[in-house]
Design a protein around this motif. Structure first.
Motif: not given
Length: 129
Positions: A5-6, A103-106, A111-114, A117-118
């Motif tokens: 995820v970007g 946190v989102a980058a980690v 390999g977590k999905s969008l 992460i949300m």
């Protein structure tokens, strides 16, 4: 390895965006990360064109999450998303730009999905943003 995820950083300040990127780059370098910070001349402000370029750079098959610093950056992000016509972009509304992007980058890096992460970012939300 699956595509990650970007992360897209939108800030009114070029220096703030570069600082967030430097923080993330110190711990990982293989997460798609793009900046849309400052105006075309890197003055204070935001640019829909820069946001569109960042969306193109960081959004792959697994999508991307947009972090922003002030309300008008969110408004420009919404316009850029509409123009891009991409459904797998999420704005992390109310999430602090530094903590949220880190946190989102980690989580992207592992390999977590969008969606995962949300969900993780929910606990970081601040109502005034």
């Amino acid at each position: 390895m699956a595509e990650k995820v970007g992360i897209i950083i939108i800030s009114h300040s070029y220096q703030i965006g570069e600082g967030v990127k430097a923080l993330i780059d110190q711990v990982m370098d293989d997460v798609p990360l793009a900046l849309a910070c400052g105006t075309e001349d890197n003055e204070i402000g935001t640019s829909i064109e820069k946001i569109q370029t960042a969306i193109d750079q960081a959004t792959g098959a697994n999508g991307a999450i947009i972090f922003y610093d002030l309300g008008s950056a969110k408004m420009n992000a919404e316009i850029a998303i509409e123009l891009a016509g991409i459904s797998h972009l999420q704005i992390a509304a109310g999430v602090p730009i530094v903590e949220g992007a880190y946190v989102a980058a980690v989580e992207s890096n592992i390999g977590k999905s969008l969606e995962e992460i949300m969900t993780s970012l929910e606990k970081w939300k601040v109502e005034s943003m």
